[in-house]
Design a protein around this motif. Sequence first.
Motif, PDB file in Angstrom:
ATOM      1  N   ARG A  44      37.367  39.880  35.062  1.00  0.00           N
ATOM      2  CA  ARG A  44      36.832  40.478  36.284  1.00  0.00           C
ATOM      3  C   ARG A  44      36.844  39.431  37.392  1.00  0.00           C
ATOM      4  NH1 ARG A  44      31.397  41.191  35.307  1.00  0.00           N
ATOM      5  NH2 ARG A  44      31.722  43.082  34.109  1.00  0.00           N
TER       6      ARG A  44
ATOM      7  N   SER B  18      41.869  48.234  39.823  1.00  0.00           N
ATOM      8  CA  SER B  18      41.667  47.116  38.900  1.00  0.00           C
ATOM      9  C   SER B  18      42.829  47.141  37.907  1.00  0.00           C
ATOM     10  CB  SER B  18      40.319  47.214  38.202  1.00  0.00           C
ATOM     11  OG  SER B  18      40.168  48.454  37.583  1.00  0.00           O
TER      12      SER B  18
ATOM     13  N   PHE C 260      39.325  50.647  43.133  1.00  0.00           N
ATOM     14  CA  PHE C 260      38.339  49.593  43.390  1.00  0.00           C
ATOM     15  C   PHE C 260      38.042  49.536  44.893  1.00  0.00           C
ATOM     16  CE2 PHE C 260      37.478  45.099  44.434  1.00  0.00           C
ATOM     17  CZ  PHE C 260      36.332  44.918  43.687  1.00  0.00           C
TER      18      PHE C 260
END
Length: 195
Positions: free
Chosen positions: A63, A17, A6
């Motif tokens: 997320r 992630s 990421f």
Amino acid sequence: MGIEAFATLANGARIFSPGWYRQAERALKTAQRCVARRKKGSHRRRKAVVLLAKAHQKVRRQRQDFHHKTALALVRANDVIYHEDLQVRNMVKNHHLAKSISDAGWSQFLAILSHKAACAGRSVVAVNPAFTSQTCSGCGVLVAKGLSVRWHACPECGTSLHRDHNAARNIERAGQALRGGVAVAASENRESVGL
Ligand SMILES: [Zn+2]
């Protein structure tokens, strides 16, 4: 900011992630395929659409959770955070579907990061990413490499590190130069008004 990791920091640390987020993304893909396979207007399709909406919501929440935790850790550990300017990058680099999808995630992350930094009195600075992957962070020569070349090995000075780590070091240096320039301009201004 990358796809493989990421984010990669100038000290070489890489942020991935988390597994639970990737798992939720996989479940989302399965739910999408399920809807696509079912007959339009059928009861089973309607049920699959409800499951798809739930999977979407789960990915969105996870997320956001990952973004908040990552931004908080970065703001706690750094007074100034330099990152590549996404808008400039999109103009410079070629368009890629996977890239544009993850870019949407990054602009969301950068908004969270800027907000947390502002609350904590820290700075976030966008840097023009042109040539940051191609330039050697050790000696400054250009070392041309395609996107598939993941390692930076400089034939001039022997600097050898991950491609993203090399780019992160260049972004940090460019950001520091940018801020240095701003500080100089500000003090020149003060002199010109007689302070
Ligand atoms: Zn070099």
